[in-house]
Write a protein that holds these residues in place. Structure first.
Motif, PDB file in Angstrom:
ATOM      1  N   LEU A  57       0.827  -1.204   0.000  1.00  0.00           N
ATOM      2  CA  LEU A  57       0.000   0.000   0.000  1.00  0.00           C
ATOM      3  C   LEU A  57       0.861   1.253   0.000  1.00  0.00           C
ATOM      4  N   SER A  58       1.986   1.219   0.710  1.00  0.00           N
ATOM      5  CA  SER A  58       2.892   2.366   0.744  1.00  0.00           C
ATOM      6  C   SER A  58       3.439   2.669  -0.653  1.00  0.00           C
ATOM      7  N   LEU A  59       3.847   1.620  -1.373  1.00  0.00           N
ATOM      8  CA  LEU A  59       4.350   1.803  -2.738  1.00  0.00           C
ATOM      9  C   LEU A  59       3.241   2.296  -3.667  1.00  0.00           C
ATOM     10  N   ASP A  60       2.039   1.768  -3.494  1.00  0.00           N
ATOM     11  CA  ASP A  60       0.911   2.198  -4.326  1.00  0.00           C
ATOM     12  C   ASP A  60       0.593   3.679  -4.109  1.00  0.00           C
ATOM     13  N   LEU A  61       0.669   4.115  -2.848  1.00  0.00           N
ATOM     14  CA  LEU A  61       0.408   5.519  -2.556  1.00  0.00           C
ATOM     15  C   LEU A  61       1.466   6.427  -3.170  1.00  0.00           C
ATOM     16  N   ASP A  62       2.733   6.009  -3.098  1.00  0.00           N
ATOM     17  CA  ASP A  62       3.804   6.790  -3.722  1.00  0.00           C
ATOM     18  C   ASP A  62       3.549   6.968  -5.216  1.00  0.00           C
ATOM     19  N   LYS A  63       3.149   5.883  -5.874  1.00  0.00           N
ATOM     20  CA  LYS A  63       2.876   5.943  -7.311  1.00  0.00           C
ATOM     21  C   LYS A  63       1.667   6.827  -7.601  1.00  0.00           C
ATOM     22  N   GLU A  64       0.620   6.682  -6.783  1.00  0.00           N
ATOM     23  CA  GLU A  64      -0.588   7.497  -6.978  1.00  0.00           C
ATOM     24  C   GLU A  64      -0.269   8.984  -6.824  1.00  0.00           C
ATOM     25  N   TRP A  65       0.496   9.330  -5.791  1.00  0.00           N
ATOM     26  CA  TRP A  65       0.831  10.742  -5.568  1.00  0.00           C
ATOM     27  C   TRP A  65       1.705  11.282  -6.683  1.00  0.00           C
ATOM     28  N   GLN A  66       2.645  10.472  -7.162  1.00  0.00           N
ATOM     29  CA  GLN A  66       3.507  10.913  -8.260  1.00  0.00           C
ATOM     30  C   GLN A  66       2.677  11.175  -9.513  1.00  0.00           C
ATOM     31  N   ASP A  67       1.720  10.285  -9.800  1.00  0.00           N
ATOM     32  CA  ASP A  67       0.863  10.466 -10.977  1.00  0.00           C
ATOM     33  C   ASP A  67       0.017  11.730 -10.847  1.00  0.00           C
ATOM     34  N   ARG A  68      -0.490  11.962  -9.640  1.00  0.00           N
ATOM     35  CA  ARG A  68      -1.311  13.162  -9.425  1.00  0.00           C
ATOM     36  C   ARG A  68      -0.489  14.434  -9.561  1.00  0.00           C
ATOM     37  N   LEU A  69       0.770  14.382  -9.093  1.00  0.00           N
ATOM     38  CA  LEU A  69       1.645  15.545  -9.216  1.00  0.00           C
ATOM     39  C   LEU A  69       1.949  15.847 -10.681  1.00  0.00           C
ATOM     40  N   LEU A  70       2.258  14.797 -11.467  1.00  0.00           N
ATOM     41  CA  LEU A  70       2.549  14.990 -12.886  1.00  0.00           C
ATOM     42  C   LEU A  70       1.316  15.512 -13.627  1.00  0.00           C
ATOM     43  N   ALA A  71       0.146  14.976 -13.275  1.00  0.00           N
ATOM     44  CA  ALA A  71      -1.086  15.440 -13.914  1.00  0.00           C
ATOM     45  C   ALA A  71      -1.363  16.901 -13.578  1.00  0.00           C
ATOM     46  N   SER A  72      -1.078  17.272 -12.332  1.00  0.00           N
ATOM     47  CA  SER A  72      -1.284  18.656 -11.913  1.00  0.00           C
ATOM     48  C   SER A  72      -0.359  19.606 -12.668  1.00  0.00           C
ATOM     49  N   ARG A  73       0.905  19.206 -12.814  1.00  0.00           N
ATOM     50  CA  ARG A  73       1.853  20.047 -13.546  1.00  0.00           C
ATOM     51  C   ARG A  73       1.484  20.153 -15.018  1.00  0.00           C
ATOM     52  N   SER A  74       1.041  19.034 -15.594  1.00  0.00           N
ATOM     53  CA  SER A  74       0.641  19.035 -16.998  1.00  0.00           C
ATOM     54  C   SER A  74      -0.548  19.948 -17.224  1.00  0.00           C
ATOM     55  N   ALA A  75      -1.516  19.891 -16.301  1.00  0.00           N
ATOM     56  CA  ALA A  75      -2.698  20.752 -16.430  1.00  0.00           C
ATOM     57  C   ALA A  75      -2.323  22.222 -16.291  1.00  0.00           C
TER      58      ALA A  75
END
Length: 351
Positions: A57-75
């Motif tokens: 779950l810890s690794l999954d959260l890291d990946k989820e947060w990274q994806d959200r950060l990249l999506a935020s920057r892209s937007a």
């Protein structure tokens, strides 16, 4: 990797046999996550199973947060500035900015520059090539200064821009031929320069991005404050922070009161948002005046009562201070022992 933990009561007893993941949110992800740490149930009371689930779950959260950060920057990159209508007053101030930037070339000329040669005053009937040149120069100016004009305002401003450029050429020629560097009188009747303008909408987004507001630009505080900022700009008829006054703030309080807005909400939301954004501009040295929203009093709202603060009873205080004289474990670090012994006494003395 974080270890599975069990939630505890205030007295230290185990609240439940179920294991949980308690994970600290890294600084770079806090704006998109909206908090400093997260708790997730591992849905098991078996430690080995919880450990496996915790790591995954810890690794999954890291990946989820990274994806959200990249999506935020892209937007953010794709989001184009929104053009808004400008009044004649604002366009007049923007024309003065064109002239000011041209005048800076007199004070800081490039090496070998010879001003005044070939100065040309254009005829009213410009050919397509000249007009295309002017429009490109206008686009360059707007891009450089960060202004976004609606198409109608752009058409209105184009002749004003050409005139300001022409006057710059006249000033440069006068400086070159007569060594006359005095200020031109051509724009004495213009509105104040927009170079000293601070857009309140942009100041608010800057505050959300840099001031560490809880949840960032998409958090609950920003979503609650953003419409309040916009409503105030509509009320005063402009969004220039440099032109906003203390009188505007009190007229806003009176208006909201007449509209039936709760006085506590006026003080702690409507005015607080304006005060915080302006204060941050002052902190970052972008606004040099006095904060017009500071010390605004909303009558009829009780202030915070600091006279009835909860404290320790004499019995509790005696028990705490007596405990500081007890012997500490030999495993306790010297610094910790000193802190536990003297900090309660320092607090009691200051109180």
């Amino acid at each position: 990797m974080p270890e599975p933990v069990r939630k505890k009561n205030k007295d230290g007893t185990i609240k439940s046999e179920i294991y949980w993941l308690r994970k600290k949110v890294p600084e770079r992800f806090r704006a998109v996550v909206g908090r400093r740490e997260v708790w997730r149930s591992l849905e098991t009371d078996h430690f080995k199973t919880a450990q496996v689930r915790c790591n995954k779950l810890s690794l999954d959260l890291d990946k989820e947060w990274q994806d959200r950060l990249l999506a935020s920057r892209s937007a953010a990159k794709k989001a184009a500035p929104t053009a808004r209508s400008m009044t004649d007053f604002e366009l007049s101030g923007l024309q003065r900015v064109v002239h000011e930037q041209g005048r800076d070339r007199i004070r800081n000329p490039p090496p070998g520059a010879k001003w005044g040669q070939g100065t040309h005053v254009r005829d009213e009937e410009e050919n397509d090539e000249q007009r295309e040149f002017d429009e490109q120069a206008l686009d360059d100016f707007l891009s450089r200064t960060g202004y976004v004009l609606a198409e109608a305002d752009r058409r209105r401003f184009l002749p004003m821009f050409v005139e300001a450029q022409r006057q710059v050429s006249v000033d440069l020629a006068r400086a070159a031929m007569r060594q006359d560097y005095s200020e031109s009188k051509a724009f004495d009747n213009n509105a104040p320069s927009l170079s000293a303008r601070i857009d309140l909408h942009e100041a608010f987004e800057f505050y959300c991005d840099k001031a560490g507001i809880k949840g960032g630009a998409n958090g609950p505080t920003a979503k609650r404050w953003r419409p309040k900022i916009a409503a105030f700009c509509v009320f005063v008829g402009h969004s220039d922070l440099c032109r906003m006054t203390r009188d505007d703030a009190y007229r806003w309080v009176d208006h909201l009161t007449e509209e039936g807005v709760a006085k506590k909400s006026i003080r702690e939301v409507w005015i607080a948002s304006l005060r915080a954004v302006t204060g941050f501009q002052i902190e970052r040295l972008k606004f040099t005046g006095e904060n017009p929203f500071a010390r605004i009093r909303v009558r009829g709202v009780k202030g915070t009562n600091t006279s009835n603060k909860k404290g320790f009873t004499d019995v509790q205080a005696t028990k705490i201070l007596t405990a500081t004289c007890a012997a500490f474990s030999h495993l306790t670090a010297p610094e910790t022992r000193a802190a536990r012994r003297w900090i309660p006494w320092i607090c009691a003395y200051n109180d």
